[in-house]
Design an enzyme around this catalytic site. Sequence first.
Site, PDB file in Angstrom:
ATOM      1  N   GLU A  98      -8.753 -15.070 -10.932  1.00  0.00           N
ATOM      2  CA  GLU A  98      -9.850 -14.109 -10.909  1.00  0.00           C
ATOM      3  C   GLU A  98     -10.251 -13.772 -12.349  1.00  0.00           C
ATOM      4  O   GLU A  98     -10.876 -12.743 -12.600  1.00  0.00           O
ATOM      5  CB  GLU A  98      -9.488 -12.863 -10.112  1.00  0.00           C
ATOM      6  N   CYS A 130      -5.868 -11.659  -5.981  1.00  0.00           N
ATOM      7  CA  CYS A 130      -4.512 -12.221  -6.183  1.00  0.00           C
ATOM      8  C   CYS A 130      -4.086 -13.179  -5.087  1.00  0.00           C
ATOM      9  O   CYS A 130      -2.981 -13.724  -5.136  1.00  0.00           O
ATOM     10  CB  CYS A 130      -3.496 -11.086  -6.275  1.00  0.00           C
ATOM     11  N   THR A 171      -0.272  -1.439 -15.641  1.00  0.00           N
ATOM     12  CA  THR A 171      -0.056  -2.558 -14.711  1.00  0.00           C
ATOM     13  C   THR A 171      -0.824  -3.807 -15.160  1.00  0.00           C
ATOM     14  O   THR A 171      -1.254  -4.605 -14.334  1.00  0.00           O
ATOM     15  CB  THR A 171      -0.432  -2.162 -13.258  1.00  0.00           C
ATOM     16  N   SER A 220      -5.669   1.269  -3.206  1.00  0.00           N
ATOM     17  CA  SER A 220      -5.168  -0.110  -3.274  1.00  0.00           C
ATOM     18  C   SER A 220      -3.706  -0.176  -2.835  1.00  0.00           C
ATOM     19  O   SER A 220      -3.309  -1.091  -2.112  1.00  0.00           O
ATOM     20  CB  SER A 220      -5.358  -0.706  -4.673  1.00  0.00           C
ATOM     21  N   HIS A 252       3.891 -10.085  -3.443  1.00  0.00           N
ATOM     22  CA  HIS A 252       2.958  -9.967  -4.573  1.00  0.00           C
ATOM     23  C   HIS A 252       3.369  -8.704  -5.327  1.00  0.00           C
ATOM     24  O   HIS A 252       3.493  -7.630  -4.715  1.00  0.00           O
ATOM     25  CB  HIS A 252       1.514  -9.862  -4.053  1.00  0.00           C
ATOM     26  N   LYS A 261       8.264  -0.846  -2.353  1.00  0.00           N
ATOM     27  CA  LYS A 261       7.676  -0.030  -1.278  1.00  0.00           C
ATOM     28  C   LYS A 261       7.432  -0.890  -0.037  1.00  0.00           C
ATOM     29  O   LYS A 261       7.653  -0.441   1.088  1.00  0.00           O
ATOM     30  CB  LYS A 261       6.347   0.574  -1.726  1.00  0.00           C
ATOM     31  N   ASN A 294       1.572  -7.585 -14.309  1.00  0.00           N
ATOM     32  CA  ASN A 294       0.771  -8.225 -13.256  1.00  0.00           C
ATOM     33  C   ASN A 294       0.103  -9.472 -13.810  1.00  0.00           C
ATOM     34  O   ASN A 294      -0.571  -9.412 -14.844  1.00  0.00           O
ATOM     35  CB  ASN A 294      -0.289  -7.250 -12.724  1.00  0.00           C
ATOM     36  N   SER A 327      -6.733  -8.173  -3.379  1.00  0.00           N
ATOM     37  CA  SER A 327      -7.646  -7.059  -3.111  1.00  0.00           C
ATOM     38  C   SER A 327      -8.989  -7.565  -2.631  1.00  0.00           C
ATOM     39  O   SER A 327      -9.412  -8.678  -2.929  1.00  0.00           O
ATOM     40  CB  SER A 327      -7.838  -6.228  -4.382  1.00  0.00           C
TER      41      SER A 327
HETATM   42  P1  HMG Z   1      -0.814   6.468 -11.680  1.00  0.00           P
HETATM   43  O1  HMG Z   1      -1.767   7.526 -11.298  1.00  0.00           O
HETATM   44  O2  HMG Z   1      -0.688   6.116 -13.120  1.00  0.00           O
HETATM   45  O3  HMG Z   1       0.672   6.804 -11.244  1.00  0.00           O
HETATM   46  O4  HMG Z   1      -1.216   5.192 -10.828  1.00  0.00           O
HETATM   47  P2  HMG Z   1       1.252   7.735 -10.075  1.00  0.00           P
HETATM   48  O5  HMG Z   1       1.022   9.154 -10.385  1.00  0.00           O
HETATM   49  O6  HMG Z   1       0.803   7.210  -8.736  1.00  0.00           O
HETATM   50  O7  HMG Z   1       2.809   7.438 -10.292  1.00  0.00           O
HETATM   51  C1  HMG Z   1       3.321   6.156 -10.113  1.00  0.00           C
HETATM   52  C2  HMG Z   1       4.749   6.308  -9.615  1.00  0.00           C
HETATM   53  O8  HMG Z   1       5.557   6.822 -10.679  1.00  0.00           O
HETATM   54  C3  HMG Z   1       4.908   7.302  -8.457  1.00  0.00           C
HETATM   55  O9  HMG Z   1       5.884   6.748  -7.596  1.00  0.00           O
HETATM   56  C4  HMG Z   1       5.461   8.554  -9.140  1.00  0.00           C
HETATM   57  O10 HMG Z   1       6.195   9.398  -8.281  1.00  0.00           O
HETATM   58  C5  HMG Z   1       6.341   7.927 -10.190  1.00  0.00           C
HETATM   59  P3  HMG Z   1       5.582   6.639  -6.017  1.00  0.00           P
HETATM   60  O11 HMG Z   1       5.404   8.014  -5.526  1.00  0.00           O
HETATM   61  O12 HMG Z   1       4.301   5.844  -5.900  1.00  0.00           O
HETATM   62  O13 HMG Z   1       6.757   5.923  -5.474  1.00  0.00           O
HETATM   63  N1  HMG Z   1       6.663   8.789 -11.329  1.00  0.00           N
HETATM   64  C6  HMG Z   1       7.896   8.862 -11.891  1.00  0.00           C
HETATM   65  N2  HMG Z   1       9.053   8.251 -11.570  1.00  0.00           N
HETATM   66  C7  HMG Z   1      10.138   8.513 -12.323  1.00  0.00           C
HETATM   67  N3  HMG Z   1      10.123   9.387 -13.366  1.00  0.00           N
HETATM   68  C8  HMG Z   1       9.000  10.045 -13.712  1.00  0.00           C
HETATM   69  C9  HMG Z   1       7.805   9.774 -12.955  1.00  0.00           C
HETATM   70  N4  HMG Z   1       6.519  10.224 -13.015  1.00  0.00           N
HETATM   71  C10 HMG Z   1       5.845   9.606 -12.022  1.00  0.00           C
HETATM   72  N5  HMG Z   1       8.991  10.895 -14.752  1.00  0.00           N
HETATM   73  C11 HMG Z   1      -1.249   2.937 -10.152  1.00  0.00           C
HETATM   74  C12 HMG Z   1      -0.378   4.081 -10.623  1.00  0.00           C
HETATM   75  C13 HMG Z   1      -0.358   1.759  -9.783  1.00  0.00           C
HETATM   76  C14 HMG Z   1      -2.061   3.351  -8.918  1.00  0.00           C
HETATM   77  C15 HMG Z   1      -2.224   2.535 -11.305  1.00  0.00           C
HETATM   78  O14 HMG Z   1      -1.487   2.058 -12.394  1.00  0.00           O
HETATM   79  C16 HMG Z   1      -3.237   1.498 -10.884  1.00  0.00           C
HETATM   80  O15 HMG Z   1      -4.307   1.822 -10.401  1.00  0.00           O
HETATM   81  N6  HMG Z   1      -2.923   0.175 -11.088  1.00  0.00           N
HETATM   82  C17 HMG Z   1      -3.806  -0.913 -10.678  1.00  0.00           C
HETATM   83  C18 HMG Z   1      -3.891  -1.074  -9.173  1.00  0.00           C
HETATM   84  C19 HMG Z   1      -2.641  -1.647  -8.533  1.00  0.00           C
HETATM   85  O16 HMG Z   1      -1.800  -2.239  -9.185  1.00  0.00           O
HETATM   86  N7  HMG Z   1      -2.567  -1.537  -7.185  1.00  0.00           N
HETATM   87  C20 HMG Z   1      -1.468  -2.125  -6.438  1.00  0.00           C
HETATM   88  C21 HMG Z   1      -1.867  -2.512  -5.019  1.00  0.00           C
HETATM   89  S1  HMG Z   1      -3.364  -3.500  -5.000  1.00  0.00           S
HETATM   90  C22 HMG Z   1      -2.842  -5.083  -5.498  1.00  0.00           C
HETATM   91  O17 HMG Z   1      -1.686  -5.377  -5.515  1.00  0.00           O
HETATM   92  C23 HMG Z   1      -3.886  -6.064  -5.919  1.00  0.00           C
HETATM   93  C24 HMG Z   1      -4.019  -6.259  -7.428  1.00  0.00           C
HETATM   94  O18 HMG Z   1      -2.948  -7.041  -7.897  1.00  0.00           O
HETATM   95  C25 HMG Z   1      -5.354  -6.923  -7.755  1.00  0.00           C
HETATM   96  C26 HMG Z   1      -5.704  -8.227  -7.068  1.00  0.00           C
HETATM   97  O19 HMG Z   1      -5.503  -8.464  -5.890  1.00  0.00           O
HETATM   98  O20 HMG Z   1      -6.348  -9.029  -7.762  1.00  0.00           O
HETATM   99  C27 HMG Z   1      -4.015  -4.964  -8.179  1.00  0.00           C
END
Ligand code: HMG
Length: 403
Positions: A98, A130, A171, A220, A252, A261, A294, A327
Site C-alpha cells: 500500500e 495490509c 505504530t 480500527s 497481523h 488482544k 508495522n 483496513s
Molecule cells: P493511542 O491513543 O496512542 O493509545 O492509540 P491508547 O490510549 O489507546 O493506549 C494504547 C494502549 O496503551 C492501551 O492499552 C492503554 O491502556 C495502554 P489497551 O487498553 O488498548 O489494551 N497504556 C499503557 N500501558 C502501560 N503503561 C502505561 C500506559 N498508558 C497507556 N503507562 C493506536 C493507539 C494504536 C490506536 C494508535 O497508535 C493508532 O491509531 N495506530 C494506527 C492504527 C492501528 O495500528 N490500528 C490497529 C488495527 S487496524 C490494522 O491493523 C490495519 C493497519 O495495519 C493498516 C492496514 O491494514 O493497512 C493499521
Amino acid sequence: MIGDKLRYTYRNDVGRVTNMNIGIDKLHFFTPHVYVDMEELAEARDVEPAKFTIGLGQTQQAVAPITQDPVSMAANAAWPILTDDDKEAIDFIIVGSESGVDQSKAMAVHVHQLLGINPFARAIEMKEACYAATVGLQTAVSHIARHPESKVLVIATDIARYGLNTSGESTQGAGAVAMLISKDPRVAVINDDAVSYTGDIYDFWRPNYSTYAQVDGKFSNEQYLSYLETVWTEYKKRTNKTLADFKALAFHLPYSKMGLKGLRQLLPEVDEAKQAALTEQFEASRVYNKRVGNIYTGSLYLSLISLLDQSQDLQAGDTIALYSYGSGAVGEFFSITLVEGFKDMLADESHQAMLDNRIQLSVADYELIFQEELPTDGSQLVLSEDEEQFQLAGVEDHKRLYK
Ligand code: HMG
C-alpha cells in the site's frame, strides 16, 4: 507419512483435479539498517515509555532512509533466498503493498529487473491495505495448481507513515517479506481452508494526495477484532476445527499488543494448558515485530517468520493458523502445516544479525530522516550510496533509478 496427510485437492479452472502440496518453500525479511528506540521516542513525545513498550508492545521502530523505498526493500528481502534455478522457474512475481511508488507501473516490474528473473514472467502489484500479500499467496497457489513446475515470488513491502507527533507515530515501521511459493514446499503447505470477509469501512486509508495515512485508531482496533470474530466463527463452521487443532496462531501485527488482544479473544475456547501453550507461541511470534514496527502487508508474515525462527517446539505436521487483516476492510483466516525439514530452510541467523547490526538513531536524527522527501516536480536527484544490496539511486525525468 506427513506428506501424504497434507496432500490437498485443487480443482483448476479447466476442471482438472490435481493432488499436490503447494506452499511456502523459502521466506526471508528485510528491514532498513536504522531504527529509533521506543522509550526515547516516548520521552520526546512526553508520553510514559510503558505506554509504547507495554501498552502497544513495541520496543524499537524501523526507519526507512530516503535510499530505501518499497521497491529496493522488496528486492533486498528476496535476493538472499533465490538461486539461479529459482530465478529461471519463477514465472510470476506478485508484490503486495500500500506504499506504491507509481499509479501505473507495478513495483514488481522493477523488482523483476533488479533480481534478474526469467523474462517470460508476469509481474503485478496487489492492493488492499495490509491484506494484499495474503491474496498474493492464495493467487500463487492457484497459479501453481495449474502450472505445477512454476514458482511464484510473493513479496510484501511497505513503509508505515502516520507523521511526526501523531497518535499513529508509535505504530510506524518499514520492511519487506519475500516468500517463494512452489509445489512440494520445504517450509509449509498452504491449506485450502481460507475464509475471507469484506466490508466497506473507513478505519484506515490513504487518499492519493497524501503521503500519510488517515486513521480512526480506536475504530480500527475494534474492526480488527470484529473481523477476527467473524472469520473465525465462519471458519469453525466450514471446517469443524477448534482452536485446539492449532499449534500456534500468527496475527497481523500493526503493533504487537493488537495480536495479543486477538489471541485473548479466542483463548477462552480452550483449557488452561492450551491457553498457556498458545500464549508462549504468541510471544515467539512477536519478537521481530516488536523491533520493526508495522510493515503493513508484511506484518503477518514477519510474525510468521518470528514464530518459525524463535519458537523452540514447533514440529513437522504442526498446523499454524493465520489471521490477515487489511483496513478498508478485508479479513481472512487460514492455516498452513509445517513439513519435514522446515527448520533447515529458515534464515534465522541472517534475520537475527540484520536486527542486531542496525544503528540506533536519536529522535532528532529520526525526525530529519523522516522528513526527507523525493522531488515531486521531476527534477534530478542523485542519492549517495547506502550499505544495502539494492537501493534507490536517484530520480531523473520523473523516473526512479535503482542500483
Ligand atoms: P493511542 O491513543 O496512542 O493509545 O492509540 P491508547 O490510549 O489507546 O493506549 C494504547 C494502549 O496503551 C492501551 O492499552 C492503554 O491502556 C495502554 P489497551 O487498553 O488498548 O489494551 N497504556 C499503557 N500501558 C502501560 N503503561 C502505561 C500506559 N498508558 C497507556 N503507562 C493506536 C493507539 C494504536 C490506536 C494508535 O497508535 C493508532 O491509531 N495506530 C494506527 C492504527 C492501528 O495500528 N490500528 C490497529 C488495527 S487496524 C490494522 O491493523 C490495519 C493497519 O495495519 C493498516 C492496514 O491494514 O493497512 C493499521
